[in-house]
Every structure is written in C-alpha cells, then in structure tokens.
Enzyme design. Structure first.
Site, PDB file in Angstrom:
ATOM      1  N   ARG B  78       2.491 -16.101 -12.060  1.00 37.07           N
ATOM      2  CA  ARG B  78       2.244 -15.882 -13.495  1.00 37.07           C
ATOM      3  C   ARG B  78       3.205 -16.589 -14.435  1.00 37.07           C
ATOM      4  O   ARG B  78       3.004 -16.573 -15.647  1.00 37.07           O
ATOM      5  CB  ARG B  78       2.242 -14.385 -13.843  1.00 37.07           C
ATOM      6  CG  ARG B  78       1.300 -13.523 -13.016  1.00 37.07           C
ATOM      7  CD  ARG B  78      -0.130 -13.945 -13.162  1.00 37.07           C
ATOM      8  NE  ARG B  78      -1.055 -12.981 -12.564  1.00 37.07           N
ATOM      9  CZ  ARG B  78      -2.286 -13.297 -12.178  1.00 37.07           C
ATOM     10  NH1 ARG B  78      -2.737 -14.526 -12.320  1.00 37.07           N
ATOM     11  NH2 ARG B  78      -3.073 -12.388 -11.640  1.00 37.07           N
ATOM     12  N   ASP B 319      -3.325 -13.590  -1.855  1.00 34.03           N
ATOM     13  CA  ASP B 319      -3.920 -13.770  -3.184  1.00 34.03           C
ATOM     14  C   ASP B 319      -3.290 -12.760  -4.159  1.00 34.03           C
ATOM     15  O   ASP B 319      -3.982 -12.172  -4.998  1.00 34.03           O
ATOM     16  CB  ASP B 319      -5.442 -13.630  -3.153  1.00 34.03           C
ATOM     17  CG  ASP B 319      -6.090 -14.151  -4.435  1.00 34.03           C
ATOM     18  OD1 ASP B 319      -5.373 -14.700  -5.300  1.00 34.03           O
ATOM     19  OD2 ASP B 319      -7.315 -13.998  -4.571  1.00 34.03           O
TER      20      ASP B 319
END
Lengths: 306, 438
Positions: B78, B319
């Site tokens: 992120r 993931d």
C-alpha cells in the site's frame, strides 16, 4: 409475538411466523375498514424510514402503517441527509438510533445492508427492500392478498413473470410461497432467470403461453427500463411481444385467475392496460393490504423485549 | 554476529535436507548446515564450527522446524499512497510475524509502480524501514491501464523481480502478447491476474445458487478460466514466462495442468483462502470474506488441493490485501476486495500437511523454494551455504487462536478471526535480526 428483533427477509422466517404475521394483519385490516382507522397500540414509539433509494409506495405505506399504530414517523431520505456529505451508512444509522428510533425501516440498493444494520443496532430493523436480495413485506402482503382471494395458498399454481434475476420482490415471493406450499413457476427470458432457480424447487418457463396454462395467480414484475440495452433483452417492444401479459395470454390461465403487480407498472411493457384495469386485477387491493401487513410486522416486532 | 540454531528439524528442499540438525549463520549469510538428509540417511556436512571472534547466539530449536524464510510473491504493501491501510514498515512487520522474510509487493500503489522512480522509492524505503526483504513487482502497462507497456527493462534494473497489472488485468490480448514477448529479454515472470472484466462486471462474489440467494452479483468461474486459457495460449505462442496469480477454480487448475503437460512455460500460485474457505463464508454478508477472485465452492477447494499436491500449483502466496476497518464496515457491494493474509498463511497452509495433502517438504517448496526459483532469486529460499539468512523457526504443534485485533498488519480484515489453528512461528531471522515470539 415474533421472537425476533428484526425482519430481514422471508428466508429467515418459519412457516409459523409467516402465518402469525398474516393472521395479525387480518386483524389490522379490520381496523383499516373502520371510520376511525387509528389504534393506540404503539403510542410513544418512533419509526424512521431510512430510504437510500427512491420509493413512494413502500415509504408511504410504512409511514401510514406507523401512524395508524400511533407511532411517530420520521422520513430520512438520502438527498436531504448528511449521506451526501460523505457520512457512512453505519454512522447515519447510529445517528438515527440516537434520536430514539425503535424501528429503522431501511431500503438500500446494496443487498445485505439490513443485515449489517441489524448487527450494529439495538433498534428493530425492517427490510423495505435491499438490492436484489429481498423485499419481505411485499411478499407478505402478496401472500395476504392471495390468501384473502383464494382462501388458501397451499396447492395453488402461481406464476411469477418477468425480471426474476434483479427482483427482490420475486425472491421474497419465491421463498414465502414455496414455504406456504404453493407450486411456483417462473416465466421470462433466460437472461432474466438465473439457471440456479431450477434447483430450488420452482418451475422455469421461457415461453409465456406454456407457463401461464392453468395457473391460479399471475404475479407480474416491473421490467426495469434501464435493463434495456444491457443485453438482457433487445427492446421493450420485443419483450412485450414475448412476455407481456395480454388478455389472450391470460385466457390460458384458470378462469378465476387473479393478476398481481407490486408496482410501479410499465403499461405496454410487461402488462396490457386492459388487464391492469380489468376485473382480474387485484393490484390496488395489494396496496391496501400492504398497510395491514406492515402494521402487523411492526406490532409483532415491538413485542420483543430487549 | 553469529547465530547457531541447534537441534531443529531442518527442511530445505534445495538440498534435499529433511532431518534434525544445526544451522550456523554468520553475518547474515548461511555459513553451514549440518543435518541428516533423508535420501542419504547420513550427515550431509561434517565440519567443525569455524572459530570466530564474533559473538555467538545459540537458539535451541528442539521439537521445532527450521526452514528457509518464507517468500510471499504476492502482497500489497500500500505504500506509497495508501499508508492508512498499510506501510512498508507495518506490512513487513506482519510478514516476519507470519514467518516471511521476503515479500514481493504489487504495483497498485499511488503513484503506481510503473516507472523506475517509484521502484527506487520502494526499495529505499524498504531498506530503511522494512523488517524483511521487499522485492517490488512493476506494472506491465503505464498506469496499469492495459494500453502501453511500462519501462520493464529499466524497472528490472532498478530491482523489480516480476511484472503484473494485478487487480487491473490486461484485457487487450495484443498487449499481453507483447509483454510476454518483450519480457523475455529480461528473463522476468509476468504475473497474470486472470479475470475477464467484461464477464465479471459488477460481481462481488462467486456466481451460483448462493449469489442468487444473497442477491449479490456473481462472478462466474469462467471469468477467470477464460483468461487463464488466453494467457496460456499466449505463453505458448511467445515462449514468455507466465505466472498465474491466485488460482481459485477447478477449471483453472485443469487448464494449467494441461498446459504444463504440453510444456508451456507457466507456473501458478494460489492463496490460503482458496483452499480454506468456500463462498459460504459470505452467507452473513461478511465483507472480510470479500476477495477477488471470489471464494468458490468445495469442488474448487478439492481441485486446488489436488493441484497443489501434484505440482500443478507451484506456490502458495497470500495476496495480502490490507484495508482500513472503516472501508470494510460498509455496504457489501461497496466494501473493497481483499484479505489481510500474512499472519495466517502459514498455519492455514500447515493444515494441508495435517490433512496429508502436502508433505512438510512440499509446503516449504511452495512457500519458499519455488517462489525463489520462479523469481530468479537464487540467494533466497534455501539454506545453502552463502544464501541470505532468512530463516523461520516454527512450532507446528502449538495451537493459536487468530485474533484480528492483534494483527501486526494495519489490515485487520480477515475471515479467519477466532479460528484456532495449529502452528506458530516462534522465531523469524530476517536481515540479520532475530525476532522472537512466545
């Protein structure tokens, strides 16, 4: 009393609970026939119509049902609320609850929103339509109407016609009518009926004439105009030619067939005006019965001690 | 500093080691491994510990497994851009908590990692703040728009180890063909997020009776399988290195198995949630189980296990997709996709060993050795002398309750909250540091 805080869907109701709601609604229907149509049953309670989707009939019906029970009602609709300022759904609901709401009547375009609120709120959450999931009070008022007209539901052949895949009304009706042991069949183009439906004990017809043969009840669904051009069917004209309810087609059903529609109708798209306004139509009675059923739901939920 | 890990059960597929022994680490590199290898039934190396003046830290690993540090080739850190969800610091902290010593971060940051300056930023930030090794994955196309190739060669030189438009699949078959061709010059894998966006449009869960029942828009398995097939065909056409990301369906497993038999240059990964949960996890509209591709059916789980067992699926990746709690606490349709997976991946995968689907050795292959091989990072995923000393020590017997609120990751979004799982990472040795938990 319903041993539940919330009415989220027909899926979550037992046959006994459905019967209880319908029986209670019959009592309230008597009230609605009186000259003075109001009872003090839920005086001092507060209901909030929390509508995130445009609605006139359902919102008005809930509003009037609450008022008939002497409950205060606030309408909280999206364009006037702080939601447009970016407030989250949960914050909006908590705010409404903090105002003292006993009932939060929620309509939302996303399936599962009533379930989310029910988990987060003390107030009773009543699902007034969530996405393509359920619209339980519509199914209850439909069952009430059928029972009133046919004196029973078990064993009837009931056709639900049109946009099944996007219809929460169809879903709730499939659940309630199969629970009440009617024989349900779905009619419409293959693009609007999920293939999985055949696995849940309902018949599927893609041909209107075949599907309507000898049915006791025809339940029409609104064809949402925005589906046109999205590949579900080529045009509303072609749709009406194949799946529109016309007098000729209706003659294939039983002589005493009744025709229902949850509204709002698209005349000439899914239903011919002669039928909508004709003697077999019970469409306006559905609206009246909606009041009685919604009064019953609020009354029965209010009995749960929290 | 020297670290001696004593008497642990060492598993190192790169050398065929599966037995009790010691690992000596010196200055962040594997110095020596002494253990009985299964095949030889004898000590693989017998050398006296080197004399050295530097401090020796001894770790007693009795009744523990000692394995090469895990490599997660599919995470979302992120940063830059979405630091409220996760940062390189918190994401790598979650990684070492989960036993990972290397993670590969997907390019869907803001700005997108589609040019060398973003790659350089990630690598620099990871060097400063990262608790494990971070290897960036660059975007295939500029802006992940699927239109123009990004500067793959330049990003490769800057440190990207693979390329992917994860989350925004390349719908244009010509562009996909070109990247599979072009990337051959740099010998890097292309990781494909297989999803036909026109078919999955608006979908939020697996398509089937349950999606109808819940009134949620479904994504058919075919939306994945059509693209798996397309990409396999393109890999066959070009000879490029294709790696299929997060396989979730039976059909995909079959397509990949068949392609491997035909000799297509393809590898594949799945994630713990695709062999641990079915779509039933969504029954109560739990947004923490909303993930893309969606959770599927029991049949798919069985096929994925079979694919892991027979080698069709090479890798278990997480993931890892952390989100802020406010983002998940909302309308199901609007909640973002993803599961915070780094801290549950190993215990969930150990269930496969318990069930007899994988041996411990195969598990280590799928979570460490194979990712290193696919990514071409020979210094990792192994306990060979001279390898980077990423080492994970775990107690596979210990039961632990998953507590999302206690996750090190900023993302508490897990459908496994409250699950009791067996297997706890006791020590992760990463970047020369020993991180220890009770």
């Amino acid at each position: 009393m319903l041993n539940k805080k919330d009415l989220l869907g027909i899926k979550e109701l037992s046959v006994e609970e459905i019967d209880l709601i319908l029986d209670t609604a019959a009592g309230f229907k008597d009230v609605l026939r009186r000259d003075i149509k109001k009872v003090p049953t839920l005086r001092g309670k507060t209901a909030v119509n929390l509508f995130f989707e445009p609605s006139t009939r359902t919102r008005t019906s809930f509003e009037l049902a609450a008022k008939r029970l002497s409950t205060d009602v606030i309408n909280f609709s999206v364009p006037t609320s702080s939601v447009v300022k970016g407030e989250s759904l949960i914050d909006t609901a908590l705010t409404v609850q903090a105002l003292g709401a006993d009932f939060i009547i929620i309509r939302h375009s996303s399936s599962g929103v009533p379930h989310l609120l029910a988990k987060k709120l003390r107030a009773s959450v009543i699902n007034a339509g969530d996405g393509t999931n359920e619209h339980p009070t519509q199914a209850l008022l439909d069952a009430f109407t059928i029972r009133e007209k046919k004196r029973k539901i078990e064993g009837l052949d009931i056709a639900i016609v049109g946009d099944i895949i996007h219809s929460r009304v169809a879903k709730s009706n499939i659940y309630s009518l199969t629970k009440l042991r009617a024989r349900v069949r779905l009619i419409g183009p293959p693009t609007l009926i999920p293939k999985e439906m055949e696995g849940i004990g309902v018949g599927v017809f893609h041909n209107m004439e075949d599907g309507l043969k000898n049915v006791d009840v025809v339940m029409m669904l609104r064809i949402q105009m925005e589906r046109q051009g999205r590949g579900f069917f080529p045009s509303t004209e072609e749709y009406f030619k194949n799946w529109g309810l016309t007098p000729e087609r209706l003659s294939l059903a039983k002589d005493d067939v009744i025709v229902m529609h949850p509204g709002p109708m698209n005349r000439g798209v899914e239903i011919a005006s002669e039928i909508a306004d004709g003697p077999k139509s019970v469409i306006l009675e559905q609206v009246t019965n909606g009041l009685a059923v919604r009064m019953a739901v609020m009354y029965l939920l209010a009995g749960v001690k929290r | 500093m020297r670290i001696l890990i004593e008497k642990g059960h060492i598993i190192d597929p790169s050398q065929g080691i599966d037995g009790i022994g010691d690992v000596l680490i010196e200055d962040g590199k594997i110095k020596e491994v002494r253990a009985k290898s299964k095949e030889q039934g004898a000590e693989s190396k017998k050398q006296k510990p080197h004399k050295s003046n530097s401090e020796l830290r001894t770790i007693d690993a009795k009744r523990m497994f000692v394995i090469p540090g895990l490599i997660d080739m599919h995470v979302h850190l992120r940063e830059p851009g979405f630091e409220y969800k996760e940062t390189i610091k918190t994401g790598t902290a979650a990684a070492i908590r989960g036993g990972f010593t290397t993670v590969c971060c997907m390019p869907n940051t803001y700005p997108i990692n589609d040019n060398a300056s973003v790659t350089e930023f990630i690598i620099r930030k990871a060097a400063q703040e990262g608790l494990c090794t971070v290897l960036p994955i660059g975007a295939i196309t500029k802006g992940q728009k699927g239109e123009e190739l990004a500067e793959i060669g330049t990003m490769r030189n800057e440190g990207c180890v693979a390329f992917s438009d994860d989350g925004q699949p390349v719908m244009n078959s010509l562009i996909m063909r070109r990247v599979l061709e072009y990337s051959k010059a740099f010998d890097v894998p292309i990781i494909s997020h297989c999803e036909d966006l026109t078919l999955s449009e608006g979908g939020v869960m697996n398509e089937g009776l349950l999606s109808v029942t819940l009134g949620l828009r479904g994504i058919p398995a075919e939306a994945e399988e059509i693209m798996v097939f397309r990409d396999i065909m393109l890999a066959g056409l070009t000879g490029g290195r294709l790696h299929i990301g997060h396989v979730s369906t039976e059909g995909s497993v079959k397509l990949i198995r068949d392609a491997k038999r035909r000799g297509v240059n393809v590898t594949a990964e799945t994630c713990p949630h695709y062999f641990s949960l079915t779509e039933d996890a969504l029954r109560d509209y739990d947004t923490n189980a909303k993930v893309n591709p969606p959770l599927r059916t029991k049949r798919d789980i069985e096929a994925i296990k079979e694919g892991l067992k027979d080698g069709t699926i090479d890798v278990i990746a997480t993931d890892h997709a952390p989100h802020h709690r406010d983002e998940k606490l909302r309308e199901f349709d609007l909640a973002p996709l993803g599961i915070s997976g780094l801290e549950t991946a190993l215990p969930l995968s150990l269930r496969l060993v318990d069930e007899g689907v994988l041996t411990m050795n195969q598990l280590v292959e799928k979570m460490s050795f194979n990712p290193a091989r696919i990514l071409g990072i020979s210094s990792k995923g192994s306990l060979k002398q001279g390898s980077d000393a990423g080492v994970t020590i775990l107690d596979t017997k210990k039961e632990v309750r998953v507590e999302a609120e206690k996750f090190v990751s900023k993302g508490k979004n897990t459908p496994f909250d409250g699950w009791v799982l067996k297997g706890m990472v006791v020590i992760t040795i990463s970047k020369g540091r020993i991180c220890e938990w009770q």
